[in-house]
Structures are given as C-alpha cells and as structure tokens.
Enzyme design. Structure first.
Site, PDB file in Angstrom:
ATOM      1  N   HIS A  77      54.145 -53.101  38.274  1.00  0.00           N
ATOM      2  CA  HIS A  77      54.118 -53.083  39.741  1.00  0.00           C
ATOM      3  C   HIS A  77      53.130 -54.066  40.362  1.00  0.00           C
ATOM      4  CE1 HIS A  77      50.625 -50.424  39.111  1.00  0.00           C
ATOM      5  NE2 HIS A  77      50.298 -50.691  40.359  1.00  0.00           N
ATOM      6  N   GLU A  81      51.989 -59.438  42.487  1.00  0.00           N
ATOM      7  CA  GLU A  81      50.944 -59.503  43.513  1.00  0.00           C
ATOM      8  C   GLU A  81      49.643 -60.100  42.977  1.00  0.00           C
ATOM      9  OE1 GLU A  81      48.612 -56.219  46.221  1.00  0.00           O
ATOM     10  OE2 GLU A  81      50.761 -55.966  45.905  1.00  0.00           O
ATOM     11  N   ASP A  82      49.308 -59.821  41.729  1.00  0.00           N
ATOM     12  CA  ASP A  82      47.976 -60.159  41.222  1.00  0.00           C
ATOM     13  C   ASP A  82      47.949 -61.173  40.083  1.00  0.00           C
ATOM     14  OD1 ASP A  82      46.891 -58.382  43.035  1.00  0.00           O
ATOM     15  OD2 ASP A  82      46.899 -56.701  41.642  1.00  0.00           O
TER      16      ASP A  82
END
Length: 743
Positions: A77, A81-82
């Site tokens: 997840h 994003e990271d």
C-alpha cells in the site's frame, strides 16, 4: 504505546495459508517480497525498519480473513507513495485489481493545493470514490490507519492530536458504517488517549479500580443465567462478560451529562446462541427472572442497524437489584457484529474470493450515496462536508406505512424522507403525516416514526425555502437541482445577456468574440459541455460574466495594455511566468463598505479571510477564486504560505485604502489569552476590554485543571492593528496573564 506485539512476515503468511488456496498464497508471498525490496532502505519515526509497517497492515487484513488481493495490497500500500515504484509497475507485477486498491489508498502527493485542509479533503475524496468502486480500498486504509494509531507515540504532540481527530471524524466512522466494531473501538479508544489524555486515563482508572467487584458480579450473574437458560436453548451457547470501551463511556458521559456511576451498561454480559428462536427464548427467560428497566430494550434483530448489526439489547435489575445490560445474538450475528463487511467475504467456505457491491446493497444503502454526493459537490471540501453530514452524522430511523425502514440524518424533516425515496416524490410533496397525524413539513422526525408523504401530480413543485428546512445535503442538492433545471431557459437568457453587456463595456460584440476556437477554449477552460450550459451557469451565479468576457477579449484582442480584471490575473501571472509580487500587476486597494470591494472595479466581491482575520495595518495578499471573487489573507497566514512550486498564480497583490478613508470602519479579530486560573481572571479581562472596544462578539474560557491554567478566547472588532496592539498590551498588564496572542 500499543500492547499488541508485531507480527512477523512468516506469521502473516501462515495466517493466510489457513484459508487461501496455494496459487493465491503465492501472490501474497510475492507482494511481501516486492514490498520488502522497495522499503529496504527506509525507517519509521520509531527507528525501526519501515517494512515492519506493511507487514502489520497485511497482518490485520489476514486476521480479518480478507481475500488474497486485499492482503497483497496491504503489503504494497505504501510502495507507490514512498518509493520509486509506480502504479504501472504494480499492474505489471500483479494485476489491475491490486493496482486499483493501491491507487485508492495512495495520497495525491504530486498536486499542490492552496491549503493543507484542501489537500486533505482531496485525499479523502479520492479514497472514498475508490472505495465506492471496491470496498477493499477502505479495508486496506483502515488497517493502515489502525497500525499508525498503534505507533502514534513517536509523533510530536500536535501531530498526534491532528491524526487522532481525523481518525475519529473519518476512519472510526467508516469502520462503524461498515460494521467492523473490532477496528472501530480500538481507533476510538486510541484517538481519545491522545486528544484528551486526562479523561481517558481518569475513566480507565475508575474502570480498573472496580474491576474485581465488577468481574465478581458478572461471574455470579453468568452462573445465575446458566441455571435458567440451559433448557431454553436448542444447542451449545456461550455467555461471557462484555468489555466496555473507554471511548463509549466517555461519549455517554458527555452526551447524556452523566457521571461515571450513572452509566448503566458498565456491567454487561453477552449471550451467543445457535438460532434466531433461541435469541427470543433467552430474552423471555431473562425478563421472567429479572425485571427489565423501561425504555432500555432495543430489538436490532427485527430492525438491524444500517451496517448490518443485529442483536437484542436489554437492561435488567439483576442480582441485588443492580442494573446489568444483556446482549443476545446468534453466532453468525456476532461474527457480523465484530467483523462487519469483512464477514461477508465468502472465500472462508471456499466459494469465491470477491464480493460485489450489489450483493450488499440492502445492507449498505448509504454506500451508494458517495457517488451521488460527489456529483452534487463543487469541491473536495464540499464533498467531505456532505459525507460527514449525510453519512457520518447521527441518524434517525423512520418507517413507511408499509413498514420499510429508512435511515436519515438526525434533525431530518418529512421533506428529507420524501427526497430519500425519490426526487419526484420530494418535488411533488404537498404535505405529510407522522404516526397518522398531519404535521408541518418542518416537523423534526424521531426514531420509530411512521412517515407518510402526501403528493399531487399537479403540485406547484418545491418552494425555494425548502432548502433551509431539510437536514440532508442530498435533499438540499435535489431542491437546488430542480430550480436549476426549471430556470434553465431563463438563466441561459440572463447569462448570455450578462456576457453581452460585459463585452460591450470592453468594446466587443458577441458575434465578433465567439467563433469555433474561442467557444472550444471557453468550454474547456470552464468545464462545460455546451455554450448553453455556460450561459446557464452565469445566469445561476455559478460563473462570473466578467471572467467569461475578459477571457474572450484576451483570445480575440490580446494586448499588453488591457486592463486585466482580477478574475483573469491568474492567467496573466502564469503567462508572464513569475511570482505575482514580481509582475507588473499593481496592488488593488481595498475599501470596506457593507462588504469588501476593489476600488475601481465594479461587481467584484472581496472577502476578508476568516482563518486569519486581516485588519488595516496588516500586510495582506489576495487569493483568486475564479467566478467567486478574491479572499484577502494576511501575508503570514499559513493558508497562503506556498513554496516555489505551488499555485502562486492565484495570488494577487492588494493593499488597504488610505487611513483617512478607514474612519468608523471595524474589522473582526480574535485573540487567545493564557493565564493562571485564579478567581476573577475573566472579569479582569472584560474590565480591560470594556473601555478599549465596544464590540466584543464572543468569549470562551477553557480551564486545564491539571496545570491550573485558563485559556480565554475573545473575538471583537477593531479599526486597525494599532488599536489591536494597544488592547494586547493592556491585557498583558493583567496580573497572572502569561501570554496574549492573535488567533
């Protein structure tokens, strides 16, 4: 800090192996490997390897026995994003479904917004709309938030409060609406611990201090119940003490204004039985042996909650006349009560590994409102306000004359009920009956009311005042939509005429300004499908004729000498490629006269921002909202502190008019006073304020008993910063005042 130990990757995989076929388990193992490689060089604020977080998220999902795509998404997840992974990488390595779930929980990191609140609202809207297409998006997000709350101690105090508040407002509400009490209670208790630690630990101490007496009483009650329900139940049953959650006690104490000792259901037991018939049999014998308390019985089996929860609740005077709450449900009902929507994933019996949204439509009627609210909202902030009001707000449950139950926001009136049934029913309503009696359309509905709407085919339609009567955003939007459609032809005419007038003022005719190229530009720029839609929006005051006319002028007769209106300044700044402070745009002067307007520009609204309350003497900046005028902020307002990559083309230099013109004009400001909590401190504040300003509009004092301090917040009117500074200086002279700061 959470008492729940971290799971290892091997433990999560082993948990999945208990219910997943081997080929699906391989996908989960692959996701674990990919996530571990992607996060290999990252660490959390706690200092532990970042990869521990996705393991715990996947572990929570595995404990809920979610399908393989959901657990795999739990591992993955955060990789988009990271880390350097993209959504395309996820789809290539796995499948489009896992990509969709990961995308749904990924924040909008590459888009700049004018405020943190707007960005947060956009992230929430993105997540909720993704959830509307696949429930598993929110399951991953809830698991992510749950583990983040378990490790919140590593954040600074301000961040802890911010995250906990968001958790209560959004995520605990979603867990509740999805019926996942196991997650809901932990989110709420943990959030309260950070938002109001004094109350949290006070209630926890009160509960612990009487635990032995409570456990002894519960044990005796269970033994007594067993003696008279053994013969009433058709098979094996379970009976045990039900733990009370701290946030639940806190909420009841606050909402019902009760002390800890007055909460009846601190003592509670739960009975799980094989069949529906057994539920009512146990209820009967309980009421036979112990006297039930009036108005303390709820039948959620006959009338389930919107999230599918079913159970019988009753409070009786038990042993020694002590009140005790009893909950009675079947084993199947209990599984739904604990795991909610997750309990419906049918792969547990090896049938399938996906649940379609329409299979749960009857249980999740509210779920379909999300897309409706999106289509009716003009911004992400409006959308989230509608979600909080219509979906998360307290509910009332009312019936049709045929016995069908409808869920409405608290405060709803018969019109809300009518529009919940159908737009046409609402539009043709002429009256209503509640429990067989005619009531006004403004009548507030209560739980259990039987509502009958009276309609007429030849009715005049809704009144424009109805929008102020209804409680639900859904009804408000349908009423507004009715008048938007009804007045469309008139609005088209009004809008076209308004644009023609604006064009005439700048020396252009409509025929000269409109051609295929300029039409296409306008429709694309203002997001309309046809010119009629654009004209109607102008006539309905959704779009400024001023903005349309000057856009056409810039397309037809571009000139550096044009007098550019503020609604088009953002275009000028963008095309000149710079910060508005560095362009040739001259500051526009603001004057106050029953509203804020721009000197020299007609019909353009200026508003003073409520977030920072600027007054003459403050350095100010304008923020452009196309079609809605300009909001004036202080330059040091956090909402306009944008970096070089932000949307600075919406900032406009503005200034106050000269001091002589400011006589007799007042501006509202707010201050906060922090002081030692002694007797008379608030009176001293008011005595200082009285001769300095006649316009105190609000005063609020909050005491912190732990630190023996008081915070006083005041709102009042001043002419300028000089007067404000004089007031602040006088307040600082009051004995025991520690700090005076502007809000």
């Amino acid at each position: 800090m959470s008492d729940i130990p971290n799971k290892t990757e091997a433990e999560v995989i082993a948990r999945c192996a208990e219910y997943m076929p081997e080929e699906k388990l391989e996908v989960v193992k692959k996701a674990a490997r990919v996530a571990k490689r992607a996060h290999r060089d990252q660490r959390r604020k706690s200092g532990e390897p970042y990869y521990i977080h996705p393991i715990q998220v996947a572990g929570i999902l595995a404990d809920l026995k979610m399908d393989y795509e959901t657990v795999a998404s739990g591992f993955l997840h955060d990789v988009v994003e990271d880390t350097g992974f993209t959504l395309e990488d996820i789809e290539y390595l796995f499948n489009p479904t896992i990509r969709h779930i990961v995308d749904g929980v990924t924040k909008l990191g590459k888009v700049k917004y004018r405020s943190k609140e707007e960005q947060q609202a956009e992230n929430h809207r993105k997540m909720l709309l993704a959830m509307a297409n696949d429930l598993r998006v929110i399951m991953v997000k809830l698991a992510d938030r749950l583990h983040n709350m378990r490790t919140l101690q590593f954040h600074r105090r301000e961040k802890q409060i911010e995250i906990s508040t968001e958790t209560l407002e959004i995520y605990a509400q979603l867990a509740d609406r999805l019926g996942i009490s196991q997650i809901k209670w932990e989110l709420e208790d943990t959030a309260l611990r950070y938002i109001n630690p004094e109350e949290y630990y006070r209630i926890a101490h009160l509960m612990n201090s009487r635990r032995e007496d409570r456990e002894r009483f519960i044990s005796q009650t269970i033994d007594a119940m067993k003696t008279f329900i053994d013969e009433s139940v058709s098979g094996d049953y379970e009976i045990y003490g039900r733990p009370k959650h701290i946030y639940s006690v806190y909420k009841k104490m606050k909402s019902q204004h009760k002390s800890f000792e007055d909460i009846y259901d601190l003592l509670a037991i739960r009975v799980l039985v094989p069949t529906l018939k057994d539920c009512y049999a146990v209820l009967g014998v309980a009421h036979t042996h112990w006297r039930p308390l009036p108005n303390r019985f709820k039948d959620y089996i006959a009338m389930p909650k919107a999230n599918g929860y079913q159970s019988l609740h009753t409070t009786v005077l038990g042993l020694n006349g002590t009140p005790v709450e009893i909950q009675i449900r079947t084993f199947e009902m209990h599984e739904v009560a604990e795991y909610g929507i997750a309990a419906h994933w049918a792969y547990k019996q090896g049938q399938t590994d996906k649940v379609e949204k329409d299979e749960l439509a009857s249980q999740l009627e509210w779920f379909n409102q999300i897309e409706d609210l999106q289509s009716d909202s003009t911004s992400a902030t409006d959308f989230m306000e509608s979600v909080k009001e219509d979906i998360f707000k307290d509910k009332v449950y009312v019936f049709t004359p045929k016995g069908d139950v409808h869920e409405l926001p608290a405060g709803s009136v018969p019109l809300d009920f009518a529009y919940a049934i159908h737009s046409e029913v609402g539009n043709s309503t002429i009256g209503a009956k509640v429990n067989g009696k005619i009531v006004p359309l403004s009548h507030k509905l209560k739980n259990g009311d039987i509502v009958e709407v009276m309609t007429a085919k030849n009715s005049a339609g809704p009144s424009r005042d109805w929008v102020h009567l209804v409680a639900s955003n859904k009804a408000k939007n349908k009423i507004r939509r009715y008048f938007k459609v009804k007045d469309r032809e008139k609005n088209i005419e009004i809008g076209e005429h308004a644009i023609i007038e604006q064009l005439n003022d700048i020396g252009l005719s409509l025929n000269e300004a409109l051609n295929k190229r300029t039409r296409q530009d306008l429709l694309s720029r203002f997001n309309f499908k046809s010119m009629e839609d654009l004209y109607a929006a102008v006539g309905f005051n959704e779009l400024s004729a001023h903005a349309v006319a000057y856009r056409l002028k810039r397309l037809v007769r571009p000139s550096k000498d044009d007098v550019t209106p503020v609604s088009e300044v953002s275009d000028q700044v963008t095309e000149t490629g710079g910060n508005p402070h560095l362009t040739r745009v001259e500051p526009m002067h603001i004057k106050h006269n029953n509203g804020v307007i721009v000197e020299g520009v007609d019909n353009l609204l200026f508003r003073l921002a409520k977030c920072c309350s600027p007054v003459p003497g403050d350095e100010i900046i304008g923020y452009i909202t196309k079609g809605r005028g300009i909001t004036v902020h202080r330059k040091d307002c956090p909402n306009v502190q944008l970096d070089e990559t932000a949307d600075q083309d919406r900032l406009l230099p503005v200034d106050w008019e000269n001091e002589a013109s400011q006589d007799n004009k007042h501006y509202e400001v707010g201050i906060e006073i922090n002081a030692f909590d002694r007797h008379g401190i608030v009176n001293d504040v008011l005595e200082v304020m009285s001769p300095l300003t006649e316009h105190v509009t609000n005063l609020n004092a909050t005491t912190n008993h732990k630190t023996n301090t008081v915070t006083v917040k005041l709102r009042f009117f001043v002419r300028d910063t000089a007067q404000l500074n004089r007031i602040a200086a006088k307040l600082k002279e009051i004995p025991d005042v520690d700090q005076v700061k502007r809000l």
